[in-house]
Write an enzyme that holds these catalytic residues in place. Structure first.
Site, PDB file in Angstrom:
ATOM      1  N   ASP A   1      14.608 -16.192  -4.228  1.00  0.00           N
ATOM      2  CA  ASP A   1      15.741 -15.743  -3.405  1.00  0.00           C
ATOM      3  C   ASP A   1      15.731 -14.241  -3.129  1.00  0.00           C
ATOM      4  OD1 ASP A   1      16.615 -18.379  -3.466  1.00  0.00           O
ATOM      5  OD2 ASP A   1      17.786 -18.049  -5.288  1.00  0.00           O
TER       6      ASP A   1
ATOM      7  N   GLY B   1      14.756 -12.855  -0.472  1.00  0.00           N
ATOM      8  CA  GLY B   1      14.894 -12.550   0.959  1.00  0.00           C
ATOM      9  C   GLY B   1      13.579 -12.800   1.690  1.00  0.00           C
ATOM     10  N   LYS B   2      12.776 -13.723   1.140  1.00  0.00           N
ATOM     11  CA  LYS B   2      11.469 -14.022   1.752  1.00  0.00           C
ATOM     12  C   LYS B   2      11.638 -14.530   3.179  1.00  0.00           C
ATOM     13  CE  LYS B   2      10.713 -16.861  -1.646  1.00  0.00           C
ATOM     14  NZ  LYS B   2      11.829 -16.531  -2.544  1.00  0.00           N
TER      15      LYS B   2
ATOM     16  N   LYS C   1      13.969 -13.969   5.377  1.00  0.00           N
ATOM     17  CA  LYS C   1      14.297 -12.889   6.311  1.00  0.00           C
ATOM     18  C   LYS C   1      13.051 -12.067   6.654  1.00  0.00           C
ATOM     19  CE  LYS C   1      15.864  -8.461   7.039  1.00  0.00           C
ATOM     20  NZ  LYS C   1      16.940  -7.498   7.165  1.00  0.00           N
TER      21      LYS C   1
ATOM     22  N   ALA D   1      12.960 -24.812  -2.361  1.00  0.00           N
ATOM     23  CA  ALA D   1      13.095 -23.523  -1.677  1.00  0.00           C
ATOM     24  C   ALA D   1      14.264 -23.569  -0.699  1.00  0.00           C
ATOM     25  CB  ALA D   1      11.813 -23.211  -0.908  1.00  0.00           C
ATOM     26  N   GLY D   2      14.915 -22.427  -0.527  1.00  0.00           N
ATOM     27  CA  GLY D   2      15.956 -22.284   0.492  1.00  0.00           C
ATOM     28  C   GLY D   2      15.799 -20.900   1.080  1.00  0.00           C
ATOM     29  N   HIS D   3      15.235 -20.821   2.265  1.00  0.00           N
ATOM     30  CA  HIS D   3      14.948 -19.525   2.897  1.00  0.00           C
ATOM     31  C   HIS D   3      15.896 -19.322   4.066  1.00  0.00           C
ATOM     32  CE1 HIS D   3      10.576 -19.596   1.167  1.00  0.00           C
ATOM     33  NE2 HIS D   3      11.511 -19.694   0.253  1.00  0.00           N
TER      34      HIS D   3
ATOM     35  N   GLN E   1       9.822 -19.639  -4.067  1.00  0.00           N
ATOM     36  CA  GLN E   1      10.197 -19.206  -5.425  1.00  0.00           C
ATOM     37  C   GLN E   1       9.752 -17.752  -5.641  1.00  0.00           C
ATOM     38  OE1 GLN E   1       8.533 -22.697  -5.352  1.00  0.00           O
ATOM     39  NE2 GLN E   1      10.600 -23.092  -4.643  1.00  0.00           N
TER      40      GLN E   1
ATOM     41  N   GLY F   1      23.730 -24.228  -3.764  1.00  0.00           N
ATOM     42  CA  GLY F   1      25.068 -23.632  -3.734  1.00  0.00           C
ATOM     43  C   GLY F   1      25.530 -23.115  -5.096  1.00  0.00           C
ATOM     44  N   ARG F   2      24.659 -23.187  -6.121  1.00  0.00           N
ATOM     45  CA  ARG F   2      25.073 -22.716  -7.455  1.00  0.00           C
ATOM     46  C   ARG F   2      25.221 -21.201  -7.467  1.00  0.00           C
ATOM     47  NH1 ARG F   2      20.328 -24.930 -11.160  1.00  0.00           N
ATOM     48  NH2 ARG F   2      19.157 -24.376  -9.304  1.00  0.00           N
TER      49      ARG F   2
ATOM     50  N   SER G   1      15.168  -3.558   3.393  1.00  0.00           N
ATOM     51  CA  SER G   1      16.099  -4.397   4.152  1.00  0.00           C
ATOM     52  C   SER G   1      17.526  -3.969   3.814  1.00  0.00           C
ATOM     53  CB  SER G   1      15.847  -5.860   3.788  1.00  0.00           C
ATOM     54  OG  SER G   1      16.818  -6.678   4.374  1.00  0.00           O
TER      55      SER G   1
END
Ligand code: GDP
Ligand code: IMO
Ligand code: MG
Length: 433
Positions: A17, A19-20, A22, A43-45, A227, A311-312, A422
């Site tokens: 997390d 900011g990969k 972005k 993953a959540g990008h 990750q 969402g954790r 960033s």
């Protein structure tokens, strides 16, 4: 000055997390190909373009750009239902996914028994749980290593029925006999396989071959990690890690290219640390389980630190240069992108961890044992904070002197130059150094 891109591996060098998404979206216009090489829907990008937010799980973060070929390599694991949802959302937003995306025929499929096992194992672990994303990642990679996995190219294999029978036999034995969970029904697995045949097979290709053709044509390739290094199965905080190699080296095996495929290794790190899930975090200040600290709370709130996939709430803490320098060394990082600098705006002071103390002794390496790592006390350097806003800054000269000093110190202690800073979630919020 703009960042002129060569073939680049862009990876997270903390606990994910960073900011990969972005940074990859920002660099993608300079690339012909953006390729994912490991991980899956854990993953959540996040990509923010103006008012529009897009969260990608499987699909490379170059997908929003015309003329960008997006590849999912053999090292990734694919959940066909989740991928189908992701594709549908993008198509509804007008993105021609079918024109831009190809998926390796060698990708392993995440099947319903992987999801069931992931969930049941976490319950069985109780307080020792990993805090996985629950996406079936561990059990799927386990099957790959055990040579009983089902790949996309196996979907129409003559012996598929027999393999599924054997797998279900084994998985349901573990689920019911050992983990006291419900068995998985054959119909659920058949439905997942059928969904994969209908929606994923049309996108399947020999990705290594495609990539070689691109290399021959002198294409610029951007490899997108998922990750972060501290979640790497070998180099991270084992066993509190994911089940793939997340380091730069994994880009090669996970796509089928040689070590000369990349010229630059870009390490992406937040200006502080976060972690979602369990495991050691020496500089932790604040978490949802009751650890309180004003600066940590500021990071969590101003940084909106909630997992993009689950969402954790994310745990937060000061920048740990021990961790990032370890990552610089084992990944061969050639430059750094520091993200979320703006989140630290307004703090009276900012800190950097430059060493650990354990049992009265100072160490400057990362302990292999998670319990030892967990017991490490950070040694901090404290620097002046800045009151002015850095949000949206596009030139280093716009940053307050204290913020510039903080960044300079990060580069020195991490032993790598900073190429990008960033200053907000949008594509436009970037300073090139
Ligand atoms: P990834 O998994 O590494 O792609 O990162 P995530 O998308 O899971 O989490 C990063 C979060 O920070 C997302 O919500 C981004 O929109 C946001 N973000 C990225 N860079 C910046 C930045 O420089 N400043 C701020 N305020 N937010 C950022
Ligand atoms: P991106 O690509 C942050 C963490 C989980 C858990 C551990 C194992 O968005 O940075 P898994 O489901 O992989 O078996 O979970 O790894 N984790 C992540 N943390 N960002 C991610 O991805 C993550 N993917 C997995 O929280 O601690
Ligand atoms: Mg993420």
């Amino acid at each position: 000055m703009g960042y002129k891109m060569k073939n680049t591996i862009a990876i997270g060098i903390q606990w994910g997390d960073e900011g990969k998404g972005k940074i990859v979206d920002l660099l993608a216009p300079q690339a012909d190909v953006v390729a994912r090489f490991q991980g899956g829907p854990n993953a959540g990008h996040t990509l923010i373009i103006g008012e529009k937010k897009t969260v990608l799980h499987h699909i490379p973060s170059g997908i929003l750009h015309d003329h960008t070929l997006c590849l999912i390599g053999n090292g990734t694991v694919v959940d066909a239902a989740a991928l189908h949802d992701e594709i549908t959302l993008l198509q509804k937003a007008g993105v021609p996914v079918h024109e831009r995306l190809r998926i390796s025929d060698r990708c392993q499929l995440i099947l319903p028994y992987h999801l069931a096992l992931d969930a049941a194992r976490e319950v069985a672990r109780g307080n020792a749980r990993i805090g996985t994303t629950g996406r079936g990642i561990g059990p799927c990679y386990e099957d790959k290593a055990c040579r009983r996995g089902i790949r996309l190219c196996d979907l129409n294999a003559a012996n598929l029925d027999e393999r599924i029978t054997n797998n279900l036999h084994y998985m349901n034995f573990i689920l019911t006999g050992f983990l006291h969970a419900e068995p998985v029904k054959r119909e659920e697995v058949e439905a997942a396989l059928e969904l994969a045949r209908i929606h994923v097979l049309p996108l399947v290709a020999d990705v290594a071959q495609l990539l070689h053709a691109q290399q021959k044509a002198n294409a610029c390739i951007l490899f997108e990690g998922a990750q972060g290094t501290m979640l790497d199965i070998d180099h991270g905080t084992y066993p509190f890690v994911t089940s793939s190699n997340t380091v730069a080296g994994a880009a090669l095996a996970g796509l089928g290219v040689g070590p000369n495929a990349a010229d630059e290794i870009l390490g992406i790190a937040k200006a502080y640390m976060t972690r979602v899930g369990a495991g050691p975090f020496p500089t932790e200040l604040y978490n949802a389980d009751g650890m309180e600290d004003a600066a940590g709370k500021h990071m969590a709130e101003v940084g909106h630190e909630f997992g993009s996939t689950t969402g954790r709430p994310r745990r937060t803490g000061w920048f740990d240069a021990m961790v990032t320098r370890h990552a610089v060394r084992i990944n061969g990082i050639t430059s750094l992108a520091i993200t979320k600098l703006d989140v630290l705006d307004g703090l009276d002071e900012v800190k950097l961890c430059v060493g650990y103390r354990i049992n009265g002794e100072t160490i400057d390496t990362i302990p292999a044992d998670a319990a030892v790592f967990d017991a490490c006390e950070p040694i901090y350097e404290t620097m002046a904070g800045w009151k002015a806003s850095t949000f949206g800054a596009t030139h280093m000269a716009q940053l307050p002197t204290a913020a510039q000093s903080f960044l300079r110190r990060i580069a020195v202690v991490c032993e790598a130059p900073i190429r990008m800073v960033s200053t907000g979630p949008d594509r436009e919020h970037i300073c090139h150094c």
